[in-house]
Design a protein around this motif. Sequence first.
Motif, PDB file in Angstrom:
ATOM      1  N   GLN A   5       0.777  -1.099   0.311  1.00 16.01           N
ATOM      2  CA  GLN A   5       0.042   0.064  -0.139  1.00 16.01           C
ATOM      3  C   GLN A   5       0.706   1.401   0.071  1.00 16.01           C
ATOM      4  N   ASN A   6       0.893   1.921  -1.198  1.00 20.42           N
ATOM      5  CA  ASN A   6       1.576   3.126  -1.276  1.00 20.42           C
ATOM      6  C   ASN A   6       3.066   3.133  -0.698  1.00 20.42           C
ATOM      7  N   VAL A   7       3.752   2.164  -1.260  1.00 19.59           N
ATOM      8  CA  VAL A   7       5.147   1.869  -0.590  1.00 19.59           C
ATOM      9  C   VAL A   7       6.261   2.812  -1.333  1.00 19.59           C
ATOM     10  N   ARG A   8       6.891   3.384  -0.352  1.00 22.53           N
ATOM     11  CA  ARG A   8       7.871   4.264  -1.046  1.00 22.53           C
ATOM     12  C   ARG A   8       9.146   3.925  -0.176  1.00 22.53           C
ATOM     13  N   VAL A   9      10.440   3.317  -1.018  1.00 15.48           N
ATOM     14  CA  VAL A   9      11.559   3.283  -0.506  1.00 15.48           C
ATOM     15  C   VAL A   9      12.533   4.436  -1.214  1.00 15.48           C
ATOM     16  N   LYS A  10      13.419   4.992  -0.263  1.00 19.47           N
ATOM     17  CA  LYS A  10      14.241   5.929  -0.773  1.00 19.47           C
ATOM     18  C   LYS A  10      15.815   5.578  -0.265  1.00 19.47           C
ATOM     19  N   TYR A  11      16.712   5.335  -1.302  1.00 22.17           N
ATOM     20  CA  TYR A  11      18.038   4.912  -0.861  1.00 22.17           C
ATOM     21  C   TYR A  11      18.666   6.253  -0.721  1.00 22.17           C
ATOM     22  N   GLU A  18       8.351   4.523  -5.444  1.00 16.39           N
ATOM     23  CA  GLU A  18       7.318   5.332  -4.652  1.00 16.39           C
ATOM     24  C   GLU A  18       6.091   4.725  -5.220  1.00 16.39           C
ATOM     25  N   LYS A  19       4.792   5.342  -4.326  1.00 17.20           N
ATOM     26  CA  LYS A  19       3.626   4.776  -4.750  1.00 17.20           C
ATOM     27  C   LYS A  19       3.350   3.257  -5.332  1.00 17.20           C
ATOM     28  N   ILE A  20       3.877   2.556  -4.737  1.00 18.48           N
ATOM     29  CA  ILE A  20       3.740   1.205  -5.303  1.00 18.48           C
ATOM     30  C   ILE A  20       2.716   0.639  -4.604  1.00 18.48           C
ATOM     31  N   SER A  21       1.595  -0.001  -5.031  1.00 15.64           N
ATOM     32  CA  SER A  21       0.380  -0.471  -4.612  1.00 15.64           C
ATOM     33  C   SER A  21      -0.017  -1.616  -5.498  1.00 15.64           C
ATOM     34  N   GLY A  37      17.081  -1.732 -13.056  1.00 17.90           N
ATOM     35  CA  GLY A  37      17.357  -0.497 -12.206  1.00 17.90           C
ATOM     36  C   GLY A  37      16.019   0.212 -12.179  1.00 17.90           C
ATOM     37  N   ALA A  38      14.700  -0.433 -12.446  1.00  9.54           N
ATOM     38  CA  ALA A  38      13.359   0.197 -12.355  1.00  9.54           C
ATOM     39  C   ALA A  38      12.867  -0.028 -11.006  1.00  9.54           C
ATOM     40  N   GLY A  39      13.420  -0.905  -9.980  1.00  8.26           N
ATOM     41  CA  GLY A  39      12.899  -0.908  -8.876  1.00  8.26           C
ATOM     42  C   GLY A  39      12.469  -2.385  -8.295  1.00  8.26           C
ATOM     43  N   LYS A  40      12.462  -3.317  -9.389  1.00  9.51           N
ATOM     44  CA  LYS A  40      11.945  -4.746  -9.267  1.00  9.51           C
ATOM     45  C   LYS A  40      12.453  -5.512  -7.806  1.00  9.51           C
ATOM     46  N   SER A  41      13.736  -5.428  -7.951  1.00 10.58           N
ATOM     47  CA  SER A  41      14.152  -6.188  -6.671  1.00 10.58           C
ATOM     48  C   SER A  41      13.753  -5.296  -5.513  1.00 10.58           C
ATOM     49  N   THR A  42      13.851  -4.214  -5.414  1.00  6.53           N
ATOM     50  CA  THR A  42      13.482  -3.163  -4.153  1.00  6.53           C
ATOM     51  C   THR A  42      12.194  -3.645  -3.508  1.00  6.53           C
ATOM     52  N   VAL A  43      11.259  -3.725  -4.696  1.00  3.51           N
ATOM     53  CA  VAL A  43       9.825  -4.258  -4.357  1.00  3.51           C
ATOM     54  C   VAL A  43       9.807  -5.554  -3.568  1.00  3.51           C
ATOM     55  N   LEU A  44      10.469  -6.592  -4.339  1.00  2.00           N
ATOM     56  CA  LEU A  44      10.509  -7.853  -3.649  1.00  2.00           C
ATOM     57  C   LEU A  44      11.059  -7.674  -2.162  1.00  2.00           C
ATOM     58  N   LYS A  45      12.345  -6.932  -2.161  1.00  2.00           N
ATOM     59  CA  LYS A  45      12.603  -6.960  -0.727  1.00  2.00           C
ATOM     60  C   LYS A  45      11.867  -6.319   0.199  1.00  2.00           C
ATOM     61  N   LYS A 213       8.472   3.592 -10.378  1.00  2.00           N
ATOM     62  CA  LYS A 213       7.032   3.745 -10.352  1.00  2.00           C
ATOM     63  C   LYS A 213       6.056   2.553 -11.221  1.00  2.00           C
ATOM     64  N   LEU A 214       4.931   2.262 -10.725  1.00  2.00           N
ATOM     65  CA  LEU A 214       4.130   1.438 -11.471  1.00  2.00           C
ATOM     66  C   LEU A 214       3.588   2.308 -12.623  1.00  2.00           C
TER      67      LEU A 214
END
Length: 215
Positions: A5-11, A18-21, A37-45, A213-214
């Motif tokens: 829900q509205n996940v944001r991770v800032k390194y 950001e805004k991952i739901s 580099g899009a953020g796939k692994s970050t979302v899984l993490k 972003k999605l």
Amino acid sequence: MVELQNVRVKYPTGDGVEKISFTIASGDFLFLVGPSGAGKSTVLKTIYMDVLPDEGHVQVEEYNSLFIRKKDVPFMRRKLGVVFQDFKLFNDRDVFRNVAFALEVIGRKNKEIKRRVLRALADVGLSHKARKLPRELSGGEQQRIAIARAIVNEPYILLADEPTGNLDPLTSAGIMAVLERINARGTSVLMATHNYDLVKKYHGRVIRIENGKLL
Ligand code: ADP
Ligand code: MG
């Protein structure tokens, strides 16, 4: 159920997501597709709570990233199986003991370990390789062992981060067949990949991510 829900991770570097739901329901096969580099692994993490969101939250069954205590993270992770591009097998243990590892850690009895490991190896079609070392196997076989290890706990959801990233097309198709079979038996699958062509060939919901972003 897994819900972001509205996940944001800032390194610290400024990159992140950001805004991952999205939600993964029971039995879903979901592709998370986007360039490197899009953020796939970050979302899984964030789902296996290796990274906690700076905003928003992740719910994995009864566990919520906002409230989970450090000591509960290993219990939360038993709901998940995780597979990576580079397999991450132990090279000093044979296939059987690689797959058994997660069950040994949680103190299962030998008889149950044996039963579950043999079934997981059968699921990935590699029962006959139980006494081989990982380095004696091909890349595709090593990935199937990694999948067996991930499903041996009968997780609710299997997270696969570029599981075919190091494999040729034919071997990748074999891995996809294994994932589809696991999904058909009721385990949800979330697979991250940069390979749009691969995704097109399979059934499953596709969510696309670019620049964190999605779409
Ligand atoms: P993907 O898996 O889609 O290739 P990642 O989630 O690995 O993308 O990375 C998304 C962005 O965040 C990239 O710009 C990457 O360089 C950056 N990044 C990933 N992990 C870290 C980290 N631990 N520290 C700083 N930046 C990171
Ligand atoms: Mg990645």
